[in-house]
Design an enzyme around this catalytic site. Structure first.
Site, PDB file in Angstrom:
ATOM      1  CG  ASP A  83      -5.581  87.236  -4.218  1.00  0.00           C
ATOM      2  OD1 ASP A  83      -6.626  86.613  -3.952  1.00  0.00           O
ATOM      3  OD2 ASP A  83      -4.738  87.533  -3.347  1.00  0.00           O
ATOM      4  CD  GLU A 140      -7.238  85.416   1.567  1.00  0.00           C
ATOM      5  OE1 GLU A 140      -7.271  85.592   2.795  1.00  0.00           O
ATOM      6  OE2 GLU A 140      -6.335  84.778   1.002  1.00  0.00           O
TER       7      GLU A 140
HETATM    8 NI    NI Z   1      -6.420  81.050  -0.242  1.00  0.00          NI
END
Ligand code: NI
Length: 397
Positions: A83, A140
């Site tokens: 991401d 994340e």
């Molecule tokens: Ni990172």
């Protein structure tokens, strides 16, 4: 030295991995919206002949690669995050973000390219006896994509004896590996306090219970927890990120309430519990002393990222064989940042390591609008992942 380093083989398709990384960089997607990115990952894996599982933890993708033999029953998981961040890119690369307000400011585009490089090498060679599970994780950055994959049965569906993940690190020179056998990153907790006082006229404070003064005392009191309660050789951070009360347009109004929001970072459960309980006690009693009330809301976000000593030492040994002892830092100082690979490390033994990429000296830190992943280190990351697979599940004993 390592008998058969994957590095030379992977360097042959370095340019292809750079092109892929830059395409991802130009087309960033934020957590759980990595539709294009995960489609590219799944497509690239399928083109290599990898068994692909889409939609694991929403936009996550898992690739399964079996070695020439897999009667050992062994398996190893390798994770890359995919991401981007809601940051407006200020870099001037030809491949800079084409999506307004989004960019790959943490280098997850590089992590994804690295793991695809590992996939290509492993499919070309399969010099191992066991199963490699390639975990392409969404979200994340704050949304817990690792937890979403774990909750979606990641390790039940794709058993892993051990797991590994890397993160690029601008503060280490390009090509340096950094790891340690214990805590790598901190637990990240969010806390929030609303101080309830009694508002009134700024000219008549004796008629009020001023929540701003109470909040100021709370902020000061919180500073004593790390210095006076936490053991001096343990680590903890308590930071205030937001404080709000009243309005700049009404300077003669004492408001009724004040609002504080901050973060706590710790490495151990014991310290985390101590900090929370001391915060709760101090906040309530300071408020009470002034006739106000205040309650702590404490939310645990990401747990601490703790390496297993066995896997961390194994990784450091493999990295030393591949890149030389001078390029491996085995006692890297932990970061007070956080990482959701911690949710996977709570379920399986493993190790999280840094892949040095330089750039910090030019101010290109993670999450900086001028950040860019250093393409030069892609083959090293891919090779180290591949060597972990070959070494932990050798064809010949
Ligand atoms: Ni990172």
């Amino acid at each position: 030295m390592y008998p058969r380093s994957p590095l030379a083989s992977i360097q042959k398709f370095h340019q292809e991995l750079i092109a892929l990384r830059r395409d991802l960089h130009a087309n960033p997607e934020i957590g759980f919206q990595e539709v294009r990115t995960s489609g590219i990952v799944a497509g690239a894996l399928e083109a290599l002949g990898v068994e692909v599982h889409r939609g694991v933890g929403k936009t996550g993708v898992v690739g399964v690669i079996r070695g020439q033999r897999h009667d050992s029953g062994l398996s190893i998981g390798l994770r890359a995050d995919m991401d981007a961040l809601p940051i407006k890119e200020e870099g001037d690369a030809a491949y800079c973000s084409t999506v307004p307000g989004l960019m790959h400011a943490c280098g997850h585009d590089g992590h994804t390219a690295i793991l695809l490089g590992t996939a290509k090498y492993l499919m070309q060679n399969r010099d191992f006896n066991g199963t490699a599970v390639l975990i392409f994780q969404p979200a994340e950055e704050g949304l817990g994509g690792a937890k979403a994959m774990v909750d979606d049965g990641l390790f039940e569906r794709f058993p892993c004896d051990s797991i590994y993940a890397l993160h690029n690190w601008p503060a280490l020179p390009a090509g340096t590996i950094g790891i340690n056998p214990g805590p790598m990153m901190a637990a990240s907790d969010r806390w929030e306090v609303t101080v309830e006082g009694r508002g009134g006229h700024g000219a008549h404070p004796y008629q009020t219970i001023d929540p701003i003064v109470v909040a100021a005392h709370i902020v000061t009191a919180l500073q004593t927890i790390v210095s006076r309660n936490v053991h001096p050789v343990e680590s903890a951070v308590i930071s205030l990120g937001h404080i709000q009360a009243g309005s700049p347009t009404t300077p003669s109004v004492i408001p009724s309430r004040a609002h504080l929001v901050g973060t706590v970072r710790t490495f151990s459960d014991t310290v985390q519990k101590l900090v929370e309980s001391r915060m709760r006690a101090l906040i309530a009693s300071v408020a009470e002393a002034f006739g106000a009330t205040a309650e702590l809301k404490y939310h645990r976000s990401y747990p601490a990222t703790i390496n297993s000593a066995q896997q961390a030492n194994f990784l450091a040994d493999v990295a030393t064989d591949l890149f030389g002892a001078q390029n491996v830092v085995r006692d890297l100082i932990p970061s007070m940042g956080s990482e959701d690979f911690s949710f996977m490390l709570q379920k399986r033994p493993g190790a999280y390591f840094r892949l040095g990429q330089g750039g910090a000296e030019q101010g290109r830190f993670l999450h900086n609008p001028k950040f860019d992943f250093n393409d030069e280190v892609i083959p090293m990351g891919s090779a180290l992942f591949a060597a972990l697979v070959e070494r932990s599940m050798p064809l010949e004993k």
